[in-house]
Scaffold this motif. Sequence first.
Motif, PDB file in Angstrom:
ATOM      1  N   TYR A   1      53.071  65.150  20.684  1.00 22.02           N
ATOM      2  CA  TYR A   1      52.995  64.343  19.461  1.00 22.02           C
ATOM      3  C   TYR A   1      53.436  62.910  19.716  1.00 22.02           C
ATOM      4  O   TYR A   1      52.769  61.958  19.293  1.00 22.02           O
ATOM      5  CB  TYR A   1      53.844  64.977  18.356  1.00 22.02           C
ATOM      6  N   ILE A   2      54.548  62.763  20.416  1.00 20.96           N
ATOM      7  CA  ILE A   2      55.045  61.413  20.721  1.00 20.96           C
ATOM      8  C   ILE A   2      54.031  60.650  21.565  1.00 20.96           C
ATOM      9  O   ILE A   2      53.721  59.487  21.284  1.00 20.96           O
ATOM     10  CB  ILE A   2      56.425  61.492  21.414  1.00 20.96           C
ATOM     11  N   LEU A   3      53.487  61.298  22.580  1.00 19.50           N
ATOM     12  CA  LEU A   3      52.480  60.658  23.429  1.00 19.50           C
ATOM     13  C   LEU A   3      51.232  60.310  22.628  1.00 19.50           C
ATOM     14  O   LEU A   3      50.662  59.231  22.800  1.00 19.50           O
ATOM     15  CB  LEU A   3      52.129  61.569  24.603  1.00 19.50           C
ATOM     16  N   HIS A   4      50.828  61.179  21.746  1.00 19.75           N
ATOM     17  CA  HIS A   4      49.654  60.955  20.897  1.00 19.75           C
ATOM     18  C   HIS A   4      49.857  59.716  20.028  1.00 19.75           C
ATOM     19  O   HIS A   4      48.956  58.867  19.907  1.00 19.75           O
ATOM     20  CB  HIS A   4      49.437  62.186  20.033  1.00 19.75           C
ATOM     21  N   LYS A   5      51.012  59.619  19.390  1.00 19.35           N
ATOM     22  CA  LYS A   5      51.305  58.450  18.546  1.00 19.35           C
ATOM     23  C   LYS A   5      51.351  57.165  19.368  1.00 19.35           C
ATOM     24  O   LYS A   5      50.867  56.126  18.911  1.00 19.35           O
ATOM     25  CB  LYS A   5      52.629  58.651  17.802  1.00 19.35           C
ATOM     26  N   VAL A   6      51.904  57.235  20.577  1.00 22.71           N
ATOM     27  CA  VAL A   6      51.959  56.051  21.440  1.00 22.71           C
ATOM     28  C   VAL A   6      50.552  55.605  21.826  1.00 22.71           C
ATOM     29  O   VAL A   6      50.243  54.406  21.802  1.00 22.71           O
ATOM     30  CB  VAL A   6      52.829  56.329  22.697  1.00 22.71           C
ATOM     31  N   VAL A   7      49.685  56.546  22.166  1.00 24.51           N
ATOM     32  CA  VAL A   7      48.302  56.204  22.527  1.00 24.51           C
ATOM     33  C   VAL A   7      47.581  55.590  21.336  1.00 24.51           C
ATOM     34  O   VAL A   7      46.877  54.580  21.490  1.00 24.51           O
ATOM     35  CB  VAL A   7      47.556  57.455  23.054  1.00 24.51           C
ATOM     36  N   PHE A   8      47.736  56.154  20.158  1.00 19.48           N
ATOM     37  CA  PHE A   8      47.081  55.588  18.974  1.00 19.48           C
ATOM     38  C   PHE A   8      47.616  54.185  18.682  1.00 19.48           C
ATOM     39  O   PHE A   8      46.855  53.308  18.281  1.00 19.48           O
ATOM     40  CB  PHE A   8      47.286  56.505  17.763  1.00 19.48           C
ATOM     41  N   TYR A   9      48.903  53.981  18.885  1.00 14.57           N
ATOM     42  CA  TYR A   9      49.478  52.653  18.663  1.00 14.57           C
ATOM     43  C   TYR A   9      48.995  51.670  19.726  1.00 14.57           C
ATOM     44  O   TYR A   9      48.646  50.528  19.405  1.00 14.57           O
ATOM     45  CB  TYR A   9      51.008  52.746  18.666  1.00 14.57           C
ATOM     46  N   ALA A  10      48.953  52.092  20.986  1.00 17.00           N
ATOM     47  CA  ALA A  10      48.555  51.205  22.082  1.00 17.00           C
ATOM     48  C   ALA A  10      47.094  50.766  21.958  1.00 17.00           C
ATOM     49  O   ALA A  10      46.762  49.620  22.260  1.00 17.00           O
ATOM     50  CB  ALA A  10      48.788  51.891  23.426  1.00 17.00           C
TER      51      ALA A  10
END
Length: 130
Positions: A20-29
């Motif tokens: 989940y954390i990685l997913h949110k970071v990718v969407f933000y990036a």
Amino acid sequence: MNLKNYKPLLNLLLLAGLAYILHKVVFYAFDINDKAFHYSIETLYLLFLGLSILVFIVLLKVKERSFDNIGMSFLLSTSVKMIFCYLILRPLLQASTQNNTMEKKNFFAMFILFLAIETVLTIRILNEKQ
């Protein structure tokens, strides 16, 4: 309560949290707007996590009663999960917009991610007998 018996559930929670954390970071990036999605990322993670927890509860109960039936129980519970996910995905499949394409890819990526996590953790359960 023996904590060792519930280790797959703890691993599932940890891996889902990291995903989940990685997913949110990718969407933000990549500046992907998920506000217009039919299902939010949080909703999908809770849905897939809840279904995965149910799969592992079934597998752990089957492990207690008949270790030899874990593989078949995994296949059956995953098939039921897939049918349920199709019912959830059906509104997205019927609509066709540009943002919907990204949401479909997101849904399938999350489905495959949780399926891979479940498979690896089930393999670990099966290897405990050796």
